[in-house]
Design an enzyme around this catalytic site. Sequence first.
Site, short mmCIF file in Angstrom:
data_model
loop_
_atom_site.label_atom_id
_atom_site.label_comp_id
_atom_site.label_asym_id
_atom_site.label_seq_id
_atom_site.Cartn_x
_atom_site.Cartn_y
_atom_site.Cartn_z
N CYS A 1 -6.93 6.01 5.33
CA CYS A 1 -5.99 5.58 4.30
C CYS A 1 -5.53 6.81 3.52
CB CYS A 1 -6.60 4.50 3.40
SG CYS A 1 -8.04 5.05 2.46
N ARG B 1 -9.77 2.38 0.81
CA ARG B 1 -9.28 1.23 1.59
C ARG B 1 -9.82 1.29 3.01
NH1 ARG B 1 -2.92 1.76 0.41
NH2 ARG B 1 -3.59 3.86 -0.13
#
Length: 148
Positions: free
Chosen positions: A76, A81
């Site tokens: 990410c 994430r």
Amino acid sequence: MVKHVSVTEARELQEQGHVYVDVRSSEEYAFGHPEGAFNVPLLDRDPVTGQMAPNPDFVRVMQAAFPPETKLLIGCQVGGRSSRAAHMLASFGFGDVSNVRGGFGGMRDQMSGRVVDPGWHESGLPVEEGQPAQRRYETLVEKADGPA
């Protein structure tokens, strides 16, 4: 079990056949992503509110696009994430999942601003812009949805 690799380790693994999946939003992906990366956002912008919201189709699209034995590199912007996405994919049966520490932009210490994990871009690794047809999210959704 999820492994954690640096961006340079991720590039080496990618060159050995591992598949890089960028879980940033489609907009972030278009502005620049690791060369060869697929895009399946964990979060994306809600068209109604304009706010970032969980992608309800994340696992479904991943399962349709990649067999469970695929060696996945999940990245990410800084690593948050992707870590969440990697653990989610492992819990859904993907057996070889690695979180890319530092992601595309690099992780910095919040107090000092010092680089904790360098990112793909600042490490000088190959970058692409735009949304290559076979690796963009919309194409992968079409594959997941099957023939109309």
